[in-house]
Scaffold this motif. Structure first.
Motif, PDB file in Angstrom:
ATOM      1  N   ASN A 114       0.851  -1.182   0.000  1.00  0.00           N
ATOM      2  CA  ASN A 114       0.000   0.000   0.000  1.00  0.00           C
ATOM      3  C   ASN A 114       0.896   1.245   0.000  1.00  0.00           C
ATOM      4  O   ASN A 114       1.674   1.455   0.929  1.00  0.00           O
ATOM      5  N   ILE A 115       0.822   2.054  -1.067  1.00  0.00           N
ATOM      6  CA  ILE A 115       1.711   3.218  -1.163  1.00  0.00           C
ATOM      7  C   ILE A 115       0.976   4.542  -0.931  1.00  0.00           C
ATOM      8  O   ILE A 115       1.612   5.556  -0.669  1.00  0.00           O
ATOM      9  N   VAL A 116      -0.353   4.542  -1.043  1.00  0.00           N
ATOM     10  CA  VAL A 116      -1.152   5.734  -0.698  1.00  0.00           C
ATOM     11  C   VAL A 116      -2.408   5.270   0.016  1.00  0.00           C
ATOM     12  O   VAL A 116      -3.071   4.329  -0.434  1.00  0.00           O
ATOM     13  N   ASP A 117      -2.722   5.919   1.121  1.00  0.00           N
ATOM     14  CA  ASP A 117      -3.950   5.605   1.866  1.00  0.00           C
ATOM     15  C   ASP A 117      -4.523   6.915   2.403  1.00  0.00           C
ATOM     16  O   ASP A 117      -3.957   7.520   3.309  1.00  0.00           O
ATOM     17  N   ILE A 118      -5.622   7.363   1.807  1.00  0.00           N
ATOM     18  CA  ILE A 118      -6.227   8.631   2.256  1.00  0.00           C
ATOM     19  C   ILE A 118      -7.501   8.396   3.073  1.00  0.00           C
ATOM     20  O   ILE A 118      -8.254   9.343   3.343  1.00  0.00           O
ATOM     21  N   LYS A 119      -7.717   7.143   3.484  1.00  0.00           N
ATOM     22  CA  LYS A 119      -8.922   6.849   4.261  1.00  0.00           C
ATOM     23  C   LYS A 119      -8.779   7.439   5.659  1.00  0.00           C
ATOM     24  O   LYS A 119      -7.832   7.125   6.386  1.00  0.00           O
ATOM     25  N   PRO A 120      -9.729   8.311   6.077  1.00  0.00           N
ATOM     26  CA  PRO A 120      -9.654   8.878   7.433  1.00  0.00           C
ATOM     27  C   PRO A 120     -10.093   7.859   8.489  1.00  0.00           C
ATOM     28  O   PRO A 120     -10.772   6.873   8.160  1.00  0.00           O
ATOM     29  N   ALA A 121      -9.687   8.083   9.731  1.00  0.00           N
ATOM     30  CA  ALA A 121     -10.075   7.177  10.820  1.00  0.00           C
ATOM     31  C   ALA A 121     -11.603   7.117  10.948  1.00  0.00           C
ATOM     32  O   ALA A 121     -12.176   6.060  11.191  1.00  0.00           O
ATOM     33  N   ASN A 122     -12.231   8.272  10.745  1.00  0.00           N
ATOM     34  CA  ASN A 122     -13.684   8.347  10.763  1.00  0.00           C
ATOM     35  C   ASN A 122     -14.154   8.704   9.354  1.00  0.00           C
ATOM     36  O   ASN A 122     -13.821   9.761   8.829  1.00  0.00           O
ATOM     37  N   MET A 123     -14.963   7.824   8.749  1.00  0.00           N
ATOM     38  CA  MET A 123     -15.383   8.042   7.366  1.00  0.00           C
ATOM     39  C   MET A 123     -16.237   9.302   7.203  1.00  0.00           C
ATOM     40  O   MET A 123     -16.400   9.810   6.097  1.00  0.00           O
ATOM     41  N   GLU A 124     -16.761   9.820   8.286  1.00  0.00           N
ATOM     42  CA  GLU A 124     -17.523  11.068   8.203  1.00  0.00           C
ATOM     43  C   GLU A 124     -16.627  12.262   7.905  1.00  0.00           C
ATOM     44  O   GLU A 124     -17.092  13.318   7.476  1.00  0.00           O
ATOM     45  N   ASP A 125     -15.323  12.078   8.132  1.00  0.00           N
ATOM     46  CA  ASP A 125     -14.362  13.153   7.845  1.00  0.00           C
ATOM     47  C   ASP A 125     -13.849  13.115   6.405  1.00  0.00           C
ATOM     48  O   ASP A 125     -13.003  13.923   6.031  1.00  0.00           O
ATOM     49  N   LEU A 126     -14.363  12.171   5.620  1.00  0.00           N
ATOM     50  CA  LEU A 126     -13.898  12.031   4.232  1.00  0.00           C
ATOM     51  C   LEU A 126     -14.320  13.242   3.400  1.00  0.00           C
ATOM     52  O   LEU A 126     -15.494  13.597   3.350  1.00  0.00           O
ATOM     53  N   THR A 127     -13.346  13.874   2.750  1.00  0.00           N
ATOM     54  CA  THR A 127     -13.648  15.073   1.951  1.00  0.00           C
ATOM     55  C   THR A 127     -13.328  14.899   0.470  1.00  0.00           C
ATOM     56  O   THR A 127     -13.787  15.674  -0.362  1.00  0.00           O
ATOM     57  N   GLU A 128     -12.501  13.897   0.132  1.00  0.00           N
ATOM     58  CA  GLU A 128     -12.151  13.686  -1.278  1.00  0.00           C
ATOM     59  C   GLU A 128     -11.802  12.230  -1.525  1.00  0.00           C
ATOM     60  O   GLU A 128     -11.514  11.479  -0.587  1.00  0.00           O
ATOM     61  N   VAL A 129     -11.857  11.840  -2.784  1.00  0.00           N
ATOM     62  CA  VAL A 129     -11.491  10.472  -3.168  1.00  0.00           C
ATOM     63  C   VAL A 129     -10.495  10.533  -4.329  1.00  0.00           C
ATOM     64  O   VAL A 129     -10.389  11.538  -5.036  1.00  0.00           O
ATOM     65  N   ILE A 130      -9.764   9.438  -4.514  1.00  0.00           N
ATOM     66  CA  ILE A 130      -8.817   9.316  -5.631  1.00  0.00           C
ATOM     67  C   ILE A 130      -9.614   8.992  -6.897  1.00  0.00           C
ATOM     68  O   ILE A 130     -10.469   8.099  -6.894  1.00  0.00           O
ATOM     69  N   THR A 131      -9.350   9.708  -7.973  1.00  0.00           N
ATOM     70  CA  THR A 131     -10.113   9.489  -9.213  1.00  0.00           C
ATOM     71  C   THR A 131      -9.283   8.829 -10.316  1.00  0.00           C
ATOM     72  O   THR A 131      -9.839   8.165 -11.192  1.00  0.00           O
ATOM     73  N   ALA A 132      -7.973   9.008 -10.308  1.00  0.00           N
ATOM     74  CA  ALA A 132      -7.108   8.404 -11.331  1.00  0.00           C
ATOM     75  C   ALA A 132      -5.666   8.431 -10.841  1.00  0.00           C
ATOM     76  O   ALA A 132      -5.315   9.245  -9.982  1.00  0.00           O
ATOM     77  N   ALA A 133      -4.831   7.551 -11.400  1.00  0.00           N
ATOM     78  CA  ALA A 133      -3.412   7.500 -11.011  1.00  0.00           C
ATOM     79  C   ALA A 133      -2.595   6.970 -12.173  1.00  0.00           C
ATOM     80  O   ALA A 133      -3.072   6.129 -12.951  1.00  0.00           O
ATOM     81  N   GLU A 134      -1.357   7.463 -12.287  1.00  0.00           N
ATOM     82  CA  GLU A 134      -0.490   6.993 -13.380  1.00  0.00           C
ATOM     83  C   GLU A 134       0.979   7.152 -13.006  1.00  0.00           C
ATOM     84  O   GLU A 134       1.364   8.124 -12.355  1.00  0.00           O
ATOM     85  N   PHE A 135       1.783   6.181 -13.456  1.00  0.00           N
ATOM     86  CA  PHE A 135       3.233   6.250 -13.281  1.00  0.00           C
ATOM     87  C   PHE A 135       3.850   7.201 -14.306  1.00  0.00           C
ATOM     88  O   PHE A 135       3.333   7.366 -15.417  1.00  0.00           O
ATOM     89  N   HIS A 136       4.984   7.801 -13.920  1.00  0.00           N
ATOM     90  CA  HIS A 136       5.764   8.611 -14.856  1.00  0.00           C
ATOM     91  C   HIS A 136       6.308   7.694 -15.958  1.00  0.00           C
ATOM     92  O   HIS A 136       6.694   6.555 -15.682  1.00  0.00           O
ATOM     93  N   PRO A 137       6.330   8.137 -17.222  1.00  0.00           N
ATOM     94  CA  PRO A 137       6.770   7.246 -18.311  1.00  0.00           C
ATOM     95  C   PRO A 137       8.246   6.870 -18.283  1.00  0.00           C
ATOM     96  O   PRO A 137       8.641   5.892 -18.920  1.00  0.00           O
ATOM     97  N   HIS A 138       9.089   7.626 -17.558  1.00  0.00           N
ATOM     98  CA  HIS A 138      10.531   7.360 -17.584  1.00  0.00           C
ATOM     99  C   HIS A 138      11.145   7.134 -16.203  1.00  0.00           C
ATOM    100  O   HIS A 138      12.133   6.408 -16.083  1.00  0.00           O
ATOM    101  N   HIS A 139      10.596   7.747 -15.163  1.00  0.00           N
ATOM    102  CA  HIS A 139      11.156   7.630 -13.807  1.00  0.00           C
ATOM    103  C   HIS A 139      10.281   6.688 -12.979  1.00  0.00           C
ATOM    104  O   HIS A 139       9.148   7.019 -12.634  1.00  0.00           O
TER     105      HIS A 139
END
Length: 459
Positions: A220-245
């Motif tokens: 797991n390299i990113v986890d934005i889940k808050p301890a209390n789900m009522e505090d959730l303000t945003e979600v991840i919509t897309a992700a991509e690796f850099h083409p060279h690094h």
């Protein structure tokens, strides 16, 4: 030509429809069931293969026709190469939830040998598939008869050397790995790393890093889940690796922000290296501001210098060296700004449009409603609206630019009023050939392939 990045070529560029055959007929089928709706489109790294996934869990692979002396205009046409069922509907008994078979994303791995490999994912499970060809079969076994049954050893009186005999070409697709049970929420992105050994998968709240040879664990390299789900303000919509690094990746959020992360800094990349965010104009804020600012897609340029993002109304190009604001902003369908209320009521405001770069990063493409798609030339700042429709799907038919007239505006001949747009016809998924001016457009259950006229006539 766009593929070479010449800015003058874009405005003059004429796009031709290219025929796609499925058992002797066009793949565009009317009145087809919901399962035939295309949900993802992806060229491989050479552009010779094109894969589509649909809501029925099927993957269809098209292969580009080689140049023929007898049919000089056949190159550029894509014919069906293989079709297979990637995912089946499942049921999560623990949560009493149905898991759709719909293919969310397809990503090709760079070709290392004669076989091709691709990753496909639905909401929960990612699969690695091997696509290979076979045109020979072994004959002359010592311990098997012609039908494959084991012989009685006592009947074998002589030994023979098995030989390979030619046979009709057969394309075999086999599952090589199944990566499951790592996502609590729906997978929205997969991205293959430039090291070709690892890939990442992202859902609404977490991003996982996988090794292509290891299926029973991921990091797991990113986890934005808050301890209390009522505090959730945003979600991840897309992700991509850099083409060279291989250490860099980016993910976008429903708040319109982009976070660039460096895996060398920490095992858990909750602290980003860079945050790309455009300051909001307080005077323009409305009830819909947060919804329309949500980023639906993010793509690195081929050079790795820029990021292309798509939100509901605009496409933006960001420079990795400038976090404060986008380098360029393109209005995709600004005439819908006055229609946001009705688009909210019919849920169209939540549609997730994808975006694509051409091979030289000089032109960007994205979809819109009424089966329209838009192209923007970054050098000349010119843009064009084109339509993927049955009328334009005659072989070698040239696409005519379209224009949408805002409500109450002056209309010219062939202009389309914003009030007459069909919001059920939408182009969410597009792909651009990695080196040439060939584009694939998914319009509901129809796949259209267009090639620029200049390139087409050269072949």
């Amino acid at each position: 030509m766009l593929g070479q990045g010449a800015s003058d070529g874009f405005y003059c560029c004429k796009w031709l429809y290219r025929k796609i055959k499925l058992k002797g007929r066009l793949i565009a089928i009317s009145n087809s069931p919901r399962s035939d709706i295309i949900s993802t489109v992806e060229f491989n790294h050479t552009g010779e293969l094109l894969a589509t996934g649909d809501k029925g869990g099927r993957v269809v692979i098209f292969q580009r026709e080689p140049e023929s002396k007898t049919e000089p205009f056949s190159q550029g046409e894509y014919n069906v190469y293989s079709t297979f069922q990637s995912h089946e509907p499942e049921f999560d008994y623990l949560k009493s939830l149905e898991i759709e078979e719909k293919i969310n994303k397809i990503r090709w791995l760079p070709q290392q040998n004669a076989a091709h490999f691709l990753l496909s994912t639905n909401d929960k499970t990612i699969k690695l598939w091997k696509v290979s060809e076979r045109d020979k079969r072994p004959e002359g076994y010592n311990l098997k008869d012609e039908e494959g049954r084991i012989k009685d050893i006592s009947t074998v009186t002589s030994l023979q050397v098995p030989v390979l005999k030619p046979m009709d070409l057969m394309v075999e697709v086999s599952p090589r790995r199944v990566f499951a049970n790592a996502h609590t929420y729906h997978v929205n992105s997969i991205s293959v790393n430039s090291d070709y050994e690892t890939y990442m998968s992202a859902d609404d709240l977490r991003i996982n890093l996988w090794h292509l040879d290891i299926t029973d664990r991921s990091f797991n390299i990113v986890d934005i889940k808050p301890a209390n789900m009522e505090d959730l303000t945003e979600v991840i919509t897309a992700a991509e690796f850099h083409p060279h690094h291989c250490n860099l990746f980016v993910y976008s959020s429903s708040k319109g922000t982009l976070r660039l992360c460096d895996m060398r800094e920490a095992a858990l990349c909750d602290k980003h290296s860079k945050l790309f965010e455009e300051p909001e104009d307080p005077s323009a804020r409305s009830f819909f501001s947060e919804i329309i600012s949500s980023v639906s897609d993010v793509k690195f340029s081929h050079s790795g210098r820029y990021l292309l993002t798509r939100d509901y109304l605009t496409a933006k190009v960001w420079d990795l060296n400038m976090e404060s604001k986008p380098l360029e902003t393109y209005q995709v369908h600004d005439y819908l700004r006055s229609k946001l209320c009705s688009l909210y009521e019919n849920d169209c405001i939540f549609d997730k449009f994808e975006c694509a770069w051409n091979g030289s990063d000089s032109v960007i493409m994205t979809g819109a409603y009424n089966n329209f798609f838009r192209m923007f030339d970054r050098n000349t700042k010119r843009d064009v609206t084109l339509e993927a429709s049955r009328e334009s799907s005659k072989p070698r038919a040239v696409l005519k630019p379209r224009r949408v007239c805002a409500a109450g505006g002056k209309r010219r001949k062939d202009d389309i009023s914003v009030d007459s747009l069909d919001f059920t016809k939408k182009i969410l998924h597009t792909a651009w050939h990695p080196t040439e001016n060939i584009i694939a457009i998914a319009a509901t259950n129809n796949l259209y392939i267009f090639q620029d006229k200049l390139n087409s006539e050269m072949h």
